[in-house]
Design a protein around this motif. Structure first.
Motif: not given
Length: 638
Positions: A530-532, A539-541, A561-563, A568-570
């Motif tokens: 979720a980008e703000t 928020r990354v899940m 976090v950039p993940a 950072d597409p990992h």
């Protein structure tokens, strides 16, 4: 929200204890901040923060009995107050008067003392209110405001006092609540951690102070000395230049304003885009929306909306997405909408950085509300719709002028099709908002917009601008409207509830791996990010869906976090999984460019490629590391 487990206590005495005034006073003085917080949380938020603070202090100070009084045997339960009948007595009196203060006034009956504004304490020349909390506290306050007074009291007695349901029921009945069981059922619907009740947001003893309006105080002083001056002052405040603006409604009284600030409050200077400007403009965002609605010529309404935006009064309910600057516009904003929506007059304004929504009842300005949302950098995809109003669980939107069709779709049922919505001058028919009930999430309704050949999905996350939904690898994400994208989103739709009220701009679902499981088919791994609007705070899940499961489980999450993002597409995540045969395994997966995965700690295992399956014991914990094709090491998402 389930009731708390508590340690067993000795059986209470057969008769209610009698409490001396001195014992009650000692309990009140010792636990005064706690009792005031209890009263503040039970009182209706509609009172306004300043009056709510003073009323909470007044009710608590009046809880001291005049003589020896018997108190019901209801243990105090909270640490440090166990078995203190003095505390139990003053707490009961606080709850009783707070519930009375929530009762509506009746025409043919004298109001009770607790229903009137407090005589004492009073603070002249200052407004006092608690320090602001975060989005979680704001969401909890909004949820509590939707409950009855008894429902709020039940939730607070559970969370703040740590009382089991039996004792909560006793306190409510002793305090005069008509239906304690119904109040407990209401409290069950509040899905928020009890720890939030200890936030500074709800501490009426740790306060901020701001002056009441200095100009109005000076004018009132002059009015008391010279009656003629009072008429001049009232004429100045109620009849402003250019005639016909009317009073400022729910706005606070004006401070000294510079010429630019005064110009921003002039409804005659509001900018309006031409109806067809969006067709030829190089920009397709909110700046090219035309002004719509049946009240765009109502200067009195527009003046009130501008004044409240610049200086909202104490009774105005203000909500803003995280990271949205406060304060009024620096110059005349753009009018997007002014009209009547579901029994309210609504004005939508735009200043290039924010969208503001002002709403007031049709029969006055009491209960006015102001919502602000940051929208800088919005493009055609993000500027597709704005929430006009919410009523009875339904949402009504104002859509962009380039939208040619609107529909309602249940994101959890990709094959059910979409239900068309009527568009009237860009305003949609009401559609059911996404609902999370105590029985679990069974559906998630989203808005589907069509713009020529492009179809987009937007989800209401409790804010002014809905969030855009996409699918695919970060950097190459596409609209979540195709059949494959809908199937990807279906098991993960309910996880959107975890990012409500966070100022979310868009949410992407990326199925980064499919993993065979020992004897049980294959599981899907999906990362939702979720980008703000403010850039930070994403928020990354990581979510895991074993075969046959309708919904996925969130197994790891992180913030800021950039993940799993464009930079950072990992991603790497793992979970303990139990097979149908009763064996436990550590299963972990990384994105497709992961060369190897290694587990250390409670489980030691490694595997070539992006998938790892290893036998494990129930409750074991492991640290995950992955090596990418380029040699870089990544850690497992937690």
């Amino acid at each position: 929200m389930q009731s708390q487990d508590v340690a067993p206590r000795p059986a209470p005495p057969a008769t209610d204890p009698v409490v001396d005034v001195e014992q009650a006073e000692a309990a009140l003085v010792e636990h005064y901040p706690h009792l005031v917080r209890l009263a503040y949380l039970v009182l209706p938020p509609g009172l306004g923060r300043s009056r709510r603070v003073l009323t909470a202090h007044s009710l608590t100070q009046r809880a001291l009995p005049r003589s020896r009084t018997a108190t019901p045997v209801i243990p105090a339960q909270s640490a440090g107050r166990e078995g203190d009948p003095g505390y139990a007595l003053v707490r009961l009196r606080v709850v009783r008067t707070a519930l009375e203060a929530c009762l509506p006034l009746k025409r043919r009956a004298w109001p009770r003392r607790s229903q009137l504004p407090p005589l004492l304490p009073q603070v002249w020349g200052l407004k006092l209110f608690p320090r602001s909390g975060g989005a979680a506290e704001l969401a909890l306050d909004q949820r509590l405001s939707a409950l009855s007074a008894a429902g709020r009291a039940a939730y607070v007695l559970r969370g703040l006092e740590r009382l089991p349901d039996g004792d909560v029921r006793q306190v409510l009945r002793a305090a005069g609540a008509p239906d304690a069981d119904a109040a407990l059922r209401e409290a069950d619907e509040v899905d928020a951690p009890y720890a939030l009740l200890g936030s500074p947001e709800f501490d009426p003893c740790s306060l901020q102070a701001r002056p009441t309006d200095l100009m109005r105080r000076r004018q009132r002083t002059r009015a008391a000395l010279v009656a003629g001056a009072a008429l001049v002052v009232c004429g100045t405040l109620l009849g402003l230049p250019d005639g016909g603006w009317g009073p400022d409604g729910a706005a606070a009284p004006p401070y000294a304003e510079n010429p630019a600030a005064r110009a921003a409050l002039d409804p005659g200077r509001l900018t309006k885009a031409a109806p067809g400007a969006w067709r030829t403009s190089a920009r397709t965002d909110f700046s090219v929306w035309p002004a719509r609605g049946d009240l765009t010529g109502d200067k009195r309404l527009l003046r009130r909306a501008l004044a409240v935006w610049a200086r909202p009064g104490g009774t105005v309910r203000v909500a803003a997405t995280p990271g949205t600057p406060a304060g009024g516009p620096s110059g005349p904003p753009q009018l997007l909408y002014a009209g009547t929506v579901d029994g309210a007059r609504v004005v939508i304004l735009y200043d290039g950085l924010r969208v503001a929504r002002y709403a007031e009842p049709e029969d006055g300005t009491a209960g006015a509300a102001l919502d602000l949302a940051r929208t800088d950098g919005a493009g055609r995809a993000e500027a597709g719709a704005v929430v006009l109003g919410r009523a009875d669980g339904n949402v009504r939107y104002l859509t962009a002028p380039w939208v040619t069709g609107a529909a309602e779709r249940d994101l959890t049922r990709p094959g059910s099709g979409a239900m068309d919505l009527t568009l009237t001058d860009g305003v949609t028919a009401p559609l059911a908002g996404p609902a999370e009930r105590s029985g679990g999430c069974t559906s998630w309704n989203v808005l589907q917009l069509t713009d020529g050949s492009t179809t987009r999905l937007l989800s209401d996350l409790g804010e002014l601008v809905p969030a855009r939904l996409t699918t695919g690898r970060p950097g190459a994400a596409k609209e979540a409207s195709g059949a494959a994208a809908l199937r990807t989103w279906a098991p993960y739709a309910c996880s959107l509830g975890a990012v409500r009220g966070q100022g979310v701009r868009s949410v992407n679902a990326w199925e980064f791996a499919t993993q065979p499981l020992p004897g049980d088919g294959s599981a899907a791994w999906v990362c939702t990010r979720a980008e703000t609007w403010r850039g930070g705070g994403a928020r990354v899940m990581a979510q895991f869906r074993p075969p046959g499961a309708k919904l996925a489980a969130v197994v790891a999450k992180a913030e800021d976090v950039p993940a799993c993002g464009r930079r950072d597409p990992h991603v790497l995540a793992g979970v303990l999984w139990k097979s149908e045969g009763g064996r436990w395994y550590l299963v972990a997966a990384g994105s497709r460019d992961t060369e190897s995965v290694r587990a250390t700690g409670g489980i030691s295992a490694s595997a070539e490629g992006n998938l790892l399956t290893a036998k494990a014991e129930q409750g074991a914990r492991a640290d995950l590391k992955g090596t990418l094709d380029d040699g870089r090491t990544i850690s497992g998402l937690r």
